[in-house]
Design a protein around this motif. Structure first.
Motif, short mmCIF file in Angstrom:
data_model
loop_
_atom_site.label_atom_id
_atom_site.label_comp_id
_atom_site.label_asym_id
_atom_site.label_seq_id
_atom_site.Cartn_x
_atom_site.Cartn_y
_atom_site.Cartn_z
N MET A 100 0.83 -1.20 0.00
CA MET A 100 0.00 0.00 0.00
C MET A 100 0.87 1.25 0.00
N VAL A 101 0.43 2.27 -0.75
CA VAL A 101 1.10 3.56 -0.80
C VAL A 101 0.06 4.66 -0.58
N PHE A 102 0.32 5.57 0.34
CA PHE A 102 -0.54 6.74 0.50
C PHE A 102 -0.33 7.68 -0.67
N CYS A 103 -1.40 8.12 -1.29
CA CYS A 103 -1.30 9.01 -2.44
C CYS A 103 -1.76 10.42 -2.05
N PRO A 104 -0.89 11.41 -2.14
CA PRO A 104 -1.27 12.78 -1.78
C PRO A 104 -2.12 13.43 -2.86
N THR A 105 -2.83 14.46 -2.49
CA THR A 105 -3.59 15.24 -3.46
C THR A 105 -2.62 16.01 -4.36
N GLY A 106 -2.88 16.00 -5.65
CA GLY A 106 -2.00 16.72 -6.58
C GLY A 106 -2.26 16.28 -8.00
N LEU A 117 7.61 8.20 -1.94
CA LEU A 117 6.57 7.85 -0.98
C LEU A 117 6.87 6.48 -0.36
N PRO A 118 6.68 6.33 0.94
CA PRO A 118 6.92 5.03 1.58
C PRO A 118 5.84 4.02 1.18
N TYR A 119 6.16 2.76 1.34
CA TYR A 119 5.19 1.70 1.05
C TYR A 119 5.07 0.78 2.25
N TYR A 120 3.94 0.10 2.35
CA TYR A 120 3.63 -0.70 3.53
C TYR A 120 3.03 -2.04 3.12
N VAL A 121 3.35 -3.08 3.88
CA VAL A 121 2.72 -4.38 3.64
C VAL A 121 1.25 -4.28 4.02
N CYS A 122 0.44 -5.11 3.40
CA CYS A 122 -1.01 -4.98 3.57
C CYS A 122 -1.60 -5.90 4.63
N GLU A 123 -0.80 -6.32 5.59
CA GLU A 123 -1.38 -7.03 6.73
C GLU A 123 -2.33 -6.07 7.45
N LYS A 124 -3.49 -6.56 7.81
CA LYS A 124 -4.53 -5.67 8.34
C LYS A 124 -4.08 -4.94 9.60
N THR A 125 -3.36 -5.63 10.47
CA THR A 125 -2.89 -4.96 11.70
C THR A 125 -1.92 -3.83 11.35
N ASN A 126 -1.10 -4.04 10.32
CA ASN A 126 -0.15 -3.02 9.92
C ASN A 126 -0.86 -1.83 9.28
N LEU A 127 -1.85 -2.11 8.43
CA LEU A 127 -2.60 -1.03 7.79
C LEU A 127 -3.35 -0.19 8.83
N ASN A 167 -1.49 6.72 12.15
CA ASN A 167 -0.34 7.61 12.31
C ASN A 167 -0.47 8.82 11.38
N PRO A 168 0.34 9.86 11.60
CA PRO A 168 0.34 11.02 10.69
C PRO A 168 0.75 10.60 9.28
N MET A 169 0.23 11.29 8.29
CA MET A 169 0.57 11.01 6.91
C MET A 169 2.05 11.34 6.65
N ILE A 215 -12.03 -3.31 3.37
CA ILE A 215 -10.95 -4.12 3.93
C ILE A 215 -11.28 -4.58 5.35
N ASN A 216 -12.32 -4.01 5.93
CA ASN A 216 -12.80 -4.43 7.25
C ASN A 216 -11.80 -4.14 8.36
N ILE A 217 -11.24 -2.94 8.34
CA ILE A 217 -10.42 -2.48 9.46
C ILE A 217 -10.87 -1.07 9.82
N PRO A 218 -10.80 -0.70 11.08
CA PRO A 218 -11.23 0.64 11.49
C PRO A 218 -10.21 1.71 11.10
N VAL A 219 -10.70 2.93 10.91
CA VAL A 219 -9.83 4.06 10.62
C VAL A 219 -10.21 5.20 11.57
N PRO A 220 -9.31 6.16 11.77
CA PRO A 220 -9.61 7.27 12.69
C PRO A 220 -10.81 8.10 12.22
N GLU A 221 -11.44 8.78 13.15
CA GLU A 221 -12.59 9.63 12.85
C GLU A 221 -12.21 10.75 11.88
N SER A 222 -10.96 11.21 11.95
CA SER A 222 -10.52 12.27 11.05
C SER A 222 -10.58 11.83 9.60
#
Length: 240
Positions: A19-25, A131-141, A147-149, A187-194
């Protein structure tokens, strides 16, 4: 390399996807060769020419014609930053046929070896950040979403890459796309209210299904063919 909506989660999602976070642009193809750097739109239109510290991007770094760099980026006008999503070539070494996991790792290594591209200077007026990349294990995601972007600009969405896919011109189901507020539903994982607060009023939690309309299929095929031609033309102009 364009994404498709991640409608269904693959069975090997946690083991074989990144997974990679994609910024607006604005999505740009950046080509550095023959002592100059150029940015192109997805349709192949040149929108900016400048110097950079990318290999081939300025006269002092462009020792040979074969030393060129091609990057898939998102440009943020506010911070004057090219956020690098992927790499096709670095310093004359093409990696189209390398898998995603290697391309991402190699890009991070090259940026660490060439830190001058991450700083604004006379020869590098616009900085580049991988941009950093992350493994897609649900606990990791779940942890990284809390965390902050990794960038100052707003989050546009999440890109999901299969580890073993090569760089593909045009759209591919091996690169998925979701808005962050869709993650709990898909993906069935919770995300922050923000993140949930960014959901537009009335928007559906699930992404649209792939259209079976033949006219849409033709349009996608035409777009993919046009993009292949555009990249070929860009490379021929900038490198030959």
């Amino acid at each position: 390399m364009l994404s498709e909506w991640l409608v269904d989660v693959p069975s090997d999602f946690e083991q074989e996807w990144l997974m990679v976070f994609c910024p607006t642009g604005k999505r740009n193809l950046v080509v550095a060769s023959k002592g100059r750097t150029a940015a192109y739109t997805k349709s192949g239109y040149c929108i900016k020419r400048f110097h950079s510290n990318l290999p081939g991007g300025n006269r002092s770094s462009s020792r040979t014609i074969s030393q060129y760099t091609i990057l898939d980026c998102v440009y943020d006008e506010v911070s004057k930053t090219y956020y690098i999503l992927d790499v096709m070539c670095w310093g004359g070494h093409p990696v189209y046929d390398c898998d995603t996991e290697f391309r991402f790792y190699w890009l991070q290594c090259k940026i660490q070896e060439n830190t001058e591209v991450t700083k604004v200077s006379k020869l590098n007026p616009i900085k580049f950040e991988a941009l950093p990349y992350y493994v897609c294990e649900k606990t990791n995601l779940q942890e990284v979403l809390a965390n902050p972007m990794p960038f100052q600009t707003k989050l546009d969405g999440l890109l999901f890459y299969h580890k073993k896919t090569h760089y593909t011109l045009g759209s591919t189901p091996l690169v998925g796309w979701l808005k962050a507020w869709m993650v709990p539903e898909i993906i069935n994982i919770p995300v922050p209210e923000s993140i949930m607060a960014s959901k537009p009023p009335g928007a559906k939690f699930r992404p649209p299904s792939q259209s079976m309309d033949t006219s849409s299929t033709v349009k996608i095929a035409d777009t993919k063919r046009d993009e292949q031609q555009d990249v070929a033309i860009i490379e021929k102009k900038e490198i030959s």
